[in-house]
Design a protein around this motif. Structure first.
Motif, PDB file in Angstrom:
ATOM      1  N   PHE A  14      31.166 -55.463   2.151  1.00 18.69           N
ATOM      2  CA  PHE A  14      32.056 -56.624   2.064  1.00 18.69           C
ATOM      3  C   PHE A  14      31.508 -57.581   1.008  1.00 18.69           C
ATOM      4  N   PRO A  15      32.222 -57.814  -0.081  1.00 17.84           N
ATOM      5  CA  PRO A  15      31.754 -58.759  -1.102  1.00 17.84           C
ATOM      6  C   PRO A  15      32.009 -60.201  -0.650  1.00 17.84           C
ATOM      7  N   SER A  16      31.285 -60.604   0.360  1.00 19.84           N
ATOM      8  CA  SER A  16      31.554 -61.873   1.042  1.00 19.84           C
ATOM      9  C   SER A  16      30.879 -63.035   0.318  1.00 19.84           C
ATOM     10  N   LEU A  17      31.359 -63.306  -0.891  1.00 21.44           N
ATOM     11  CA  LEU A  17      30.785 -64.355  -1.721  1.00 21.44           C
ATOM     12  C   LEU A  17      31.101 -65.733  -1.144  1.00 21.44           C
ATOM     13  N   SER A  18      30.177 -66.651  -1.354  1.00 23.21           N
ATOM     14  CA  SER A  18      30.418 -68.036  -0.968  1.00 23.21           C
ATOM     15  C   SER A  18      31.665 -68.558  -1.674  1.00 23.21           C
ATOM     16  N   ARG A  19      32.293 -69.523  -1.032  1.00 22.45           N
ATOM     17  CA  ARG A  19      33.507 -70.178  -1.534  1.00 22.45           C
ATOM     18  C   ARG A  19      34.722 -69.261  -1.525  1.00 22.45           C
ATOM     19  N   ARG A  20      34.630 -68.123  -0.863  1.00 15.98           N
ATOM     20  CA  ARG A  20      35.782 -67.221  -0.760  1.00 15.98           C
ATOM     21  C   ARG A  20      36.078 -66.928   0.704  1.00 15.98           C
ATOM     22  N   PRO A  21      37.308 -66.502   1.018  1.00 17.68           N
ATOM     23  CA  PRO A  21      37.625 -66.168   2.411  1.00 17.68           C
ATOM     24  C   PRO A  21      36.638 -65.144   2.981  1.00 17.68           C
ATOM     25  N   ASN A  22      36.265 -65.344   4.226  1.00 13.87           N
ATOM     26  CA  ASN A  22      35.271 -64.454   4.829  1.00 13.87           C
ATOM     27  C   ASN A  22      35.807 -63.726   6.065  1.00 13.87           C
ATOM     28  N   GLU A  23      37.114 -63.792   6.274  1.00 15.54           N
ATOM     29  CA  GLU A  23      37.684 -63.186   7.485  1.00 15.54           C
ATOM     30  C   GLU A  23      37.444 -61.678   7.582  1.00 15.54           C
ATOM     31  N   PRO A  24      37.502 -60.902   6.489  1.00 17.69           N
ATOM     32  CA  PRO A  24      37.303 -59.458   6.643  1.00 17.69           C
ATOM     33  C   PRO A  24      35.966 -59.088   7.272  1.00 17.69           C
ATOM     34  N   ILE A  25      34.865 -59.679   6.803  1.00 22.23           N
ATOM     35  CA  ILE A  25      33.568 -59.301   7.362  1.00 22.23           C
ATOM     36  C   ILE A  25      33.409 -59.828   8.788  1.00 22.23           C
ATOM     37  N   VAL A  26      33.905 -61.027   9.056  1.00 19.17           N
ATOM     38  CA  VAL A  26      33.780 -61.571  10.415  1.00 19.17           C
ATOM     39  C   VAL A  26      34.640 -60.766  11.391  1.00 19.17           C
ATOM     40  N   THR A  27      35.812 -60.333  10.963  1.00 19.66           N
ATOM     41  CA  THR A  27      36.658 -59.500  11.822  1.00 19.66           C
ATOM     42  C   THR A  27      35.955 -58.183  12.149  1.00 19.66           C
ATOM     43  N   TRP A  28      35.301 -57.592  11.141  1.00 19.42           N
ATOM     44  CA  TRP A  28      34.578 -56.337  11.388  1.00 19.42           C
ATOM     45  C   TRP A  28      33.443 -56.561  12.372  1.00 19.42           C
ATOM     46  N   VAL A  29      32.686 -57.646  12.204  1.00 23.73           N
ATOM     47  CA  VAL A  29      31.593 -57.946  13.125  1.00 23.73           C
ATOM     48  C   VAL A  29      32.129 -58.209  14.524  1.00 23.73           C
ATOM     49  N   ALA A  30      33.221 -58.962  14.618  1.00 29.96           N
ATOM     50  CA  ALA A  30      33.803 -59.261  15.933  1.00 29.96           C
ATOM     51  C   ALA A  30      34.235 -57.989  16.643  1.00 29.96           C
ATOM     52  N   ASP A  31      34.876 -57.081  15.925  1.00 36.01           N
ATOM     53  CA  ASP A  31      35.298 -55.812  16.534  1.00 36.01           C
ATOM     54  C   ASP A  31      34.085 -54.996  16.981  1.00 36.01           C
ATOM     55  N   TYR A  32      33.048 -54.970  16.158  1.00 36.02           N
ATOM     56  CA  TYR A  32      31.821 -54.245  16.500  1.00 36.02           C
ATOM     57  C   TYR A  32      31.240 -54.787  17.804  1.00 36.02           C
ATOM     58  N   LEU A  33      31.117 -56.112  17.894  1.00 33.24           N
ATOM     59  CA  LEU A  33      30.485 -56.712  19.068  1.00 33.24           C
ATOM     60  C   LEU A  33      31.394 -56.685  20.291  1.00 33.24           C
ATOM     61  N   ARG A  34      32.694 -56.786  20.072  1.00 27.45           N
ATOM     62  CA  ARG A  34      33.628 -56.719  21.204  1.00 27.45           C
ATOM     63  C   ARG A  34      33.510 -55.378  21.907  1.00 27.45           C
ATOM     64  N   ALA A  35      33.246 -54.328  21.138  1.00 24.10           N
ATOM     65  CA  ALA A  35      33.086 -52.993  21.723  1.00 24.10           C
ATOM     66  C   ALA A  35      31.794 -52.865  22.523  1.00 24.10           C
ATOM     67  N   THR A  36      30.893 -53.825  22.391  1.00 16.90           N
ATOM     68  CA  THR A  36      29.639 -53.810  23.157  1.00 16.90           C
ATOM     69  C   THR A  36      29.693 -54.768  24.342  1.00 16.90           C
ATOM     70  N   SER A  37      30.899 -55.223  24.683  1.00 16.27           N
ATOM     71  CA  SER A  37      31.134 -56.113  25.832  1.00 16.27           C
ATOM     72  C   SER A  37      30.683 -57.549  25.586  1.00 16.27           C
ATOM     73  N   ALA A  38      30.566 -57.950  24.333  1.00 22.21           N
ATOM     74  CA  ALA A  38      30.234 -59.341  24.036  1.00 22.21           C
ATOM     75  C   ALA A  38      31.436 -60.238  24.260  1.00 22.21           C
ATOM     76  N   ARG A  39      31.174 -61.460  24.638  1.00 26.55           N
ATOM     77  CA  ARG A  39      32.212 -62.489  24.693  1.00 26.55           C
ATOM     78  C   ARG A  39      32.289 -63.127  23.303  1.00 26.55           C
ATOM     79  N   ILE A  40      33.455 -63.026  22.688  1.00 28.56           N
ATOM     80  CA  ILE A  40      33.594 -63.404  21.275  1.00 28.56           C
ATOM     81  C   ILE A  40      34.390 -64.694  21.141  1.00 28.56           C
TER      82      ILE A  40
END
Length: 384
Positions: A14-40
């Protein structure tokens, strides 16, 4: 279970450069952690298309441990990379990619320990915090901290995983970034005395900044545990003038102060302003509309040493197996976390800051493995 290196490969993609939208990487992390039973929880940032994340495991009690990372990285333009900076490349034991050290390596290890936490019964909570736009002055985490502070969020301590070679840092300098705009009067250079040279005014401000640095070095606060044991101030850029035959009527310079925790930055800025005003009272300035405006463009606090008896200090040292402490010359979000949440905070993460922001940035497999062990020991402390 995905291992930390494989996770890092996904994150650097994810080319998650500062000053740019970051939803793609955060969505991927959220999905990863949601699958581990984390409260997101996803918390919107102050800028459009920005979002921070808080993931929690275990009971809802105020005695948990927070692990904190940022997902943004600095640009790669103009750097001589020998491969795609957004594709993980392994060579001679080094894992190269933008953000590998600063700080997606720690983020990958955070996700690994989160997955482990989801399979265990915890007596105390584990929180994973992910922010954005850290690289432009610790900007993005502020919206997250405001929400948590308003809700009365509590925890026993926080570890910010910036690269320290897995040594425990209990303090870092703060920063004030500022701009001085110098205004003079334009004139034809054939008779420069009809105008007032804004670059000349700016040169005077540079002299004031150099004088302030001399004072800080000799009479300012000192802490010998820092590599540079006093606060610093320096000019980074200067821009002025339009043509050689025009007396410039505007010149702007950007400067920064790197402050020891507790140093009064506002007082130092006032000192500069007073020096600037003195220069505008010179005979040469009489009769001209000269002015100097000094304004702060961004700032974040230093991290003051937590209570030596704070659990997070002892826990981090035990988990690394190193009882020593260091102080950092560079800034992190730890100062804001400590200040805004009144949360004992240390900085400890894999890799070296000396590799950050450079072409062919890298982290090593052994460094990631050591971070996995480090965070695994933290998790053990929380397990029932």
């Amino acid at each position: 279970m995905r291992d930390t290196v494989a996770t890092l490969g996904h994150l650097v993609g994810f080319p998650s450069l500062s000053r740019r939208p970051n939803e793609p990487i955060v969505t991927w992390v959220a999905d990863y952690l949601r699958a581990t039973s984390a409260r997101i929880r996803l918390i919107p940032g102050d800028e459009p298309d920005r979002v921070s994340l808080l993931a929690s495991y275990g009971p809802d009690t105020p005695d948990g441990i927070v692990l904190s990372a940022h997902c943004d990285v600095v640009p790669v333009e103009g750097q001589p990379w020998t491969s795609d900076p957004f594709t993980l490349r392994e060579e001679n034991g080094r894992l190269h990619a933008r953000g590998a050290t600063d700080m997606k390596g720690f983020l990958a290890a955070m996700l690994t320990v989160g997955e482990a936490a989801g399979r265990r019964k915890l007596a105390r909570p584990l929180h994973l915090m992910l922010s954005h736009d850290e690289e432009i002055g610790c900007v993005g985490i502020r919206s997250l901290l405001r929400v948590l502070a308003a809700e009365g969020f509590r925890a026993a301590g926080c570890i910010v995983g910036e690269p320290t070679g897995l040594r425990v840092a209990t303090g870092h300098k703060g920063k004030i970034a500022a701009e001085a705009v110098c205004r003079g009067e334009a004139a034809h250079s054939a008779n420069p005395f009809l105008g007032y040279n804004a670059i000349g005014i700016a040169a005077g401000i540079v002299s004031e900044i150099e004088a302030l640095q001399s004072w800080l070095s000799s009479q300012g606060s000192r802490d010998e545990s820092y590599e540079v044991p006093f606060s610093t101030v320096q000019v980074g850029t200067i821009q002025g003038g339009t043509a050689l035959n025009i007396v410039p009527d505007r010149c702007a310079l950007a400067f920064e102060l790197r402050l020891l925790p507790g140093e009064d930055g506002a007082a130092l800025l006032d000192r500069l302003r007073d020096g600037a005003e003195q220069r505008l009272r010179s005979p040469r300035a009489e009769g001209h509309a000269a002015a100097i405006e000094i304004s702060v463009t961004s700032a974040y606090p230093g991290l003051a040493e937590p209570d030596p008896d704070a659990e997070i200090v002892a826990l981090a040292k035990a988990a690394t197996g190193d009882a020593s402490e260091i102080r950092l010359g560079f800034g992190t979000e730890a100062g804001l976390i400590s200040e805004q949440l009144n949360l004992p905070t240390v900085v400890c993460g894999p890799g070296s800051i000396d590799r950050a922001h450079k072409a062919d940035e890298f982290i090593t497999r052994p460094e990631l493995e050591a971070c996995d062990r480090f965070l695994g020991t933290v998790l053990d402390r929380l397990t029932a």
